[in-house]
Design an enzyme around this catalytic site. Sequence first.
Site, mmCIF file in Angstrom:
data_model
loop_
_atom_site.group_PDB
_atom_site.id
_atom_site.type_symbol
_atom_site.label_atom_id
_atom_site.label_comp_id
_atom_site.label_asym_id
_atom_site.label_seq_id
_atom_site.Cartn_x
_atom_site.Cartn_y
_atom_site.Cartn_z
ATOM 1 N N ASP A 35 -38.858 8.560 -7.587
ATOM 2 C CA ASP A 35 -38.125 7.897 -8.662
ATOM 3 C C ASP A 35 -37.609 6.599 -8.067
ATOM 4 O OD1 ASP A 35 -36.347 6.980 -10.604
ATOM 5 O OD2 ASP A 35 -35.666 9.007 -11.128
ATOM 6 N N ARG A 37 -35.538 4.593 -8.944
ATOM 7 C CA ARG A 37 -34.086 4.377 -9.051
ATOM 8 C C ARG A 37 -33.307 5.464 -8.290
ATOM 9 N NH1 ARG A 37 -32.499 3.369 -15.137
ATOM 10 N NH2 ARG A 37 -33.930 5.090 -15.527
ATOM 11 N N ILE A 39 -31.102 8.014 -7.506
ATOM 12 C CA ILE A 39 -30.094 8.789 -8.241
ATOM 13 C C ILE A 39 -29.547 7.901 -9.345
ATOM 14 C CG2 ILE A 39 -27.854 9.960 -8.095
ATOM 15 C CD1 ILE A 39 -28.387 10.407 -5.105
ATOM 16 N N HIS A 40 -29.711 8.296 -10.597
ATOM 17 C CA HIS A 40 -29.199 7.470 -11.693
ATOM 18 C C HIS A 40 -28.920 8.340 -12.905
ATOM 19 C CE1 HIS A 40 -33.154 7.572 -13.799
ATOM 20 N NE2 HIS A 40 -33.594 7.706 -12.578
ATOM 21 N N GLY A 41 -27.935 7.926 -13.683
ATOM 22 C CA GLY A 41 -27.618 8.615 -14.926
ATOM 23 C C GLY A 41 -27.430 10.100 -14.722
#
Length: 186
Positions: A35, A37, A39-41
């Site tokens: 991924d 990004r 760690i996100h959301g």
Amino acid sequence: GGGHRPGGTGIGQEPGTNVEKEVIVIEALGLVRIDDRLIHGQVIAVWCKHRRFTRILIVDDGVAADPFMQEVLSLAAPPGLQVDVLSIEGGIDALSQGAPDRKTTMVLLKSPQAAKRLYDGGAKYDALNVGGIGNAPGRKNIFKNISASEEEIAIFRYLAEKGVEITLLTVPGEKSKAFSDLASKL
């Protein structure tokens, strides 16, 4: 004439077999995920509802050299999860040996290239989750929020040939796609 490649050796999965050879049988990792990004959301929180994780291991040279980014990512993780960051070399060392929490470790990588370096370096895994790769010049969208360049698609094919089961899935509960179903169309 194509030479025969030796087939994959089936490691005995029978319950109750007394496994003395710890060196060969290393417990599977909880999740190996690409991924960009990291760690996100709510992504990690949703995964944690579906499976038990105690630790997130980010394997990325850039983040490993960036204490500020490490801090940001640690704060973005759900409470109670240990977040560790290693360079790819460090990740290879850590993941090519047994550890008590492997089954509850989520390994996060930014790119297919990182996944291949880890695998070729000896940190083998049998399943790979592709969660998100942003669009960029030279990349085409292959499924939902996942884009890949020709080189990245070739890496997925390479890993699939090695027996890695690759699933394109953002979070559990959403639509997923097996890379093997897409491969012929790419």
